[in-house]
Structure formats: structure tokens, C-alpha cells
Design a protein around this motif. Structure first.
Motif, short mmCIF file in Angstrom:
data_model
loop_
_atom_site.label_atom_id
_atom_site.label_comp_id
_atom_site.label_asym_id
_atom_site.label_seq_id
_atom_site.Cartn_x
_atom_site.Cartn_y
_atom_site.Cartn_z
N LEU A 172 0.86 -1.18 0.00
CA LEU A 172 0.00 0.00 0.00
C LEU A 172 0.89 1.23 0.00
O LEU A 172 1.71 1.42 0.91
CB LEU A 172 -0.92 0.00 1.23
N LEU A 173 0.74 2.07 -1.02
CA LEU A 173 1.63 3.21 -1.20
C LEU A 173 0.87 4.52 -1.12
O LEU A 173 -0.31 4.59 -1.48
CB LEU A 173 2.33 3.12 -2.56
N THR A 174 1.56 5.55 -0.68
CA THR A 174 1.03 6.91 -0.73
C THR A 174 1.83 7.71 -1.75
O THR A 174 2.90 7.27 -2.20
CB THR A 174 1.13 7.60 0.64
N GLU A 223 -3.10 2.35 -3.88
CA GLU A 223 -2.86 3.54 -3.07
C GLU A 223 -3.45 3.31 -1.69
O GLU A 223 -4.52 2.71 -1.55
CB GLU A 223 -3.48 4.78 -3.71
N ASN A 224 -2.76 3.79 -0.67
CA ASN A 224 -3.23 3.60 0.70
C ASN A 224 -4.30 4.65 1.01
O ASN A 224 -4.05 5.63 1.71
CB ASN A 224 -2.07 3.68 1.69
N ASP A 225 -5.49 4.41 0.49
CA ASP A 225 -6.58 5.38 0.63
C ASP A 225 -7.09 5.50 2.06
O ASP A 225 -7.84 6.43 2.37
CB ASP A 225 -7.75 4.99 -0.28
N SER A 226 -6.69 4.60 2.95
CA SER A 226 -7.14 4.71 4.33
C SER A 226 -6.47 5.86 5.07
O SER A 226 -6.97 6.32 6.10
CB SER A 226 -6.89 3.40 5.08
N VAL A 227 -5.34 6.34 4.55
CA VAL A 227 -4.64 7.47 5.18
C VAL A 227 -4.45 8.64 4.24
O VAL A 227 -4.11 9.74 4.68
CB VAL A 227 -3.27 7.03 5.74
#
Length: 377
Positions: A114-116, A147-151
Motif C-alpha cells: 500500500l503506497l502513498t 494507493e493507501n486510501d485509508s490514510v
């Protein structure tokens, strides 16, 4: 050997490593359930590509759509940022489990990443991503990236997995990026309009090509559109990667597109060195510089950007931040890393070398953006 046709995407000699991006509308139906039969056919293709000697990295959308269904959120989980983050948190578990289950049927290990945006914009973190991808691929795993949509927030996110796929392609040293989409390529008009023709091959993303983009995502489920796909193609082409947009609604979409030569292939334009490719692919400049014609001509000849040619500074930034540079007509010239913070740069903008020390209170640097830290548009 270069990739010059869609059929080359399935040839290990030309496309040793490929990125496959899967859009939300392909992976999840309108009821929020996975399209398992379709996904199984795609995983069969992934297994066949690996058996033929190709490395595969998957960039998969769908977490928000899957999570919204499980949480009972309206608007597909996209009504508010809080809804999207909550839906992504739940959906990422379901999405990773789905890919892991289906890949394991072929004795392939799935690895979640998971990437930002910052993970690929920051040089050190980018290199860490690259190293992790290399080790996973070496070990025989298939990285599944989202994409790390949680953050992520609106200010620090890609917002679409098309550009993420191209950036991951850079980090992974890929030869090609395949965007599986709910449209089957770039058309010379609205795809639904009578007489619109599919463009089979694009030799460079020009302003004329960008003008053909449709900003809408036809499914209403994803966050991308043709603009994002063309931006991804621009990132890919400067890193020496081909990029293909192909229709993904049919089963075994990659094989079908290659055999029928149906889709749009964007040809690689140049292969910048690793650092220049990373710099050229960055998408979040901290500020902008407007330069005069003479400065633009000097940059095109390989010079560094100097203060006398600057007409205007936009934004607040620090030394080392990424700046985009445009000419007097608003056309992009390139981007690079600033040797000055915004306050000091405003003080010396348009000034000659002899005036700069008195204005700064210290010896001025050799350039505003040095040519070693610059990439042209």
C-alpha cells in the motif's frame, strides 16, 4: 528490442517486466461484489505470462468499492473523505484476500503493498519501494499494489491508479504498463459519438493528444479518466516504457487485445537515467516559476535555470522542493529541484548576479535549478 505493437506485450524478449493496472469497474460490479469469473480469467493470464518468463506487478483498484458495500455506505464510499478512508480500510483486507486466493490456485504468492504519493515523491522512500519490489519479484511473488486510501487525503494522494501504475513501473524497472479499463483505448472523439475512431498507436503525448481526453470515468466507480491515463502515458514514455490502454470488460482481456490488435499503444520516447526518470515522473510540485523566452531557450540548450530569466514566483516552498517551470504563454518547460526557498527566490527573481548577494546577505548559488536537477517537459 522496442515494444511497437500490442502483441509484443506477451513476448518476454521485449516485455520482460510488465505492470497490469485493474480499474474498480472491472473488478467490482455495481452491487459491490467482486466479478470473480472475470478476475479468474485475468489471473489465468497472469500465470501464463509468468510461465512464459515475464515478471508481473499488479496495481489494483477496488478497495473503496468493496469496503463501501460491506459497510453499507452510500455513494460507493466516496461521499466524504471519511467514508472513503473507512471503506478503504475494510476493502483493502478483502481485496488482498481475493488476489491471494486466486493467485495461490496457480501456486503464485501474492504480496500486498500500500503506497502513498509521498512514498514515490520522496527519493529515499522511492528507492525503498524499488528495492522491495525487486526482492519480491526475485522471490517469485506477484506484488499487488494499491494507493493507501485509508490514510491519503486530497492534498497528498495520487487520486487515480493510472499514474500510480506508471510510477510503480518506473520503480520496478518495467518495460510496459497495461491499463485495463472500461474503455478500450483513446478515441479521436467521444467514444459514444458516431464516427469516433480508436487511435491504435500514439508516438508521443502532445498537447493535441491531451486535448482528446475525456475527464469522466464512465462507470462512476473509479477516480480516473482519460486525462489520468494520458498523464500516466507521459510518465511512462520518458522512462522508456510502453503503455497500453485496452478494454477490460471481456474475459482474458490481454490475450484478446494482443490477438486482435485492439487498444491504444503509447510508444516509449526516451529512457532517462533512473534519477532523472524519477524526477520527471513526480507529480506534486511545491511551487511554480514563470520564465521569459530567453531563459526557456537557454534551458532547451542544456543550461541551468538562472535568476535573471525569472518573471514570477508562485507558491511557498523550501530549498530542495520540486518546482514546475512554464514560459510566458503558460506552456510547460520542465521541472526541477530548487536551490532556494520561495522568500529568497522572490528577492532575486529577475536580478543579475551582481545584485543577488546584497539582496540575499550571502553568496548566491550557481543556479536556481541546476541542470543536474532538471528535466524538460
Amino acid at each position: 528490442m522496442s515494444i511497437s505493437s500490442l502483441s509484443h506485450l506477451r513476448e518476454a524478449e521485449r516485455a520482460r517486466r510488465i505492470i497490469i493496472k485493474v480499474g474498480s469497474a472491472l473488478l467490482v460490479d455495481r452491487d459491490g461484489m467482486p466479478r470473480r469469473a472475470w478476475l479468474e480469467s485475468l489471473v489465468d493470464e497472469v500465470a501464463a505470462l509468468k510461465s512464459a518468463g515475464q515478471d508481473v506487478v499488479i496495481v489494483s483498484s477496488g478497495a473503496i468499492a468493496l469496503g463501501a458495500f460491506r459497510l453499507g455506505l452510500e455513494g460507493g464510499g466516496r461521499k466524504t473523505l471519511a467514508d472513503a478512508q473507512a471503506a478503504a480500510s475494510v476493502g483493502q483486507v478483502a481485496l488482498a484476500s481475493l488476489w491471494a486466493e486466486l493467485l495461490l490456485r496457480h501456486d503464485i504468492i501474492a504480496a500486498q503493498m500500500l503506497l502513498t504519493l509521498d512514498d514515490l515523491e520522496d527519493r529515499r522512500r522511492y528507492l525503498n519501494v524499488s528495492a522491495t519490489l525487486a526482492r519480491l519479484i526475485e522471490a517469485g511473488a506477484v506484488p499487488v499494489i494499491n494507493e493507501n486510501d485509508s490514510v491519503a487525503t486530497e492534498e497528498i494522494r495520487f487520486g487515480d491508479n493510472d499514474r500510480l501504475a506508471a510510477r510503480v513501473g518506473q520503480a520496478a524497472g518495467a518495460d510496459a504498463v497495461i491499463l485495463l479499463s472500461d474503455v478500450d483505448g483513446l478515441y479521436d472523439g467521444a467514444p459514444s459519438s458516431e464516427g469516433a475512431q480508436l487511435i491504435a498507436k500514439v508516438d508521443g503525448v502532445t498537447p493535441q493528444i491531451m486535448a482528446l481526453a475525456d475527464t469522466r470515468s464512465s462507470s462512476g466507480m473509479g477516480s480516473g479518466g482519460m486525462v489520468a491515463k494520458l498523464q500516466a502515458a507521459k510518465i511512462a514514455e520518458r522512462a522508456g516504457m510502453a503503455l497500453a490502454i485496452i478494454g477490460g470488460r471481456i474475459r482474458s482481456p490481454i490475450a484478446q487485445a494482443c490477438e486482435n490488435d485492439h487498444g491504444t499503444l503509447f510508444l516509449a520516447q526516451r529512457r532517462d537515467g533512473p534519477r532523472k526518470a524519477w524526477l520527471g515522473g513526480r507529480i506534486a510540485p511545491a511551487g511554480r516559476i514563470v520564465i521569459d523566452r530567453g531563459c526557456a531557450e537557454a534551458l532547451s540548450g542544456g543550461a541551468s535555470l538562472l535568476a535573471p530569466g525569472i518573471e514570477r514566483i508562485e507558491g511557498d516552498f523550501e530549498r530542495g522542493d520540486l518546482l514546475s517551470v512554464i514560459d510566458e504563454k503558460g506552456e510547460p518547460v520542465g521541472q526541477g529541484l530548487s536551490e532556494y526557498g520561495s522568500d529568497d527566490l522572490r528577492a532575486i527573481a529577475g536580478k543579475g548576479q551582481g545584485e543577488q548577494e546584497a539582496l540575499l546577505g550571502y553568496t548566491p548559488r550557481s543556479a536556481v535549478i541546476h541542470r543536474d536537477h532538471w528535466v524538460s517537459a
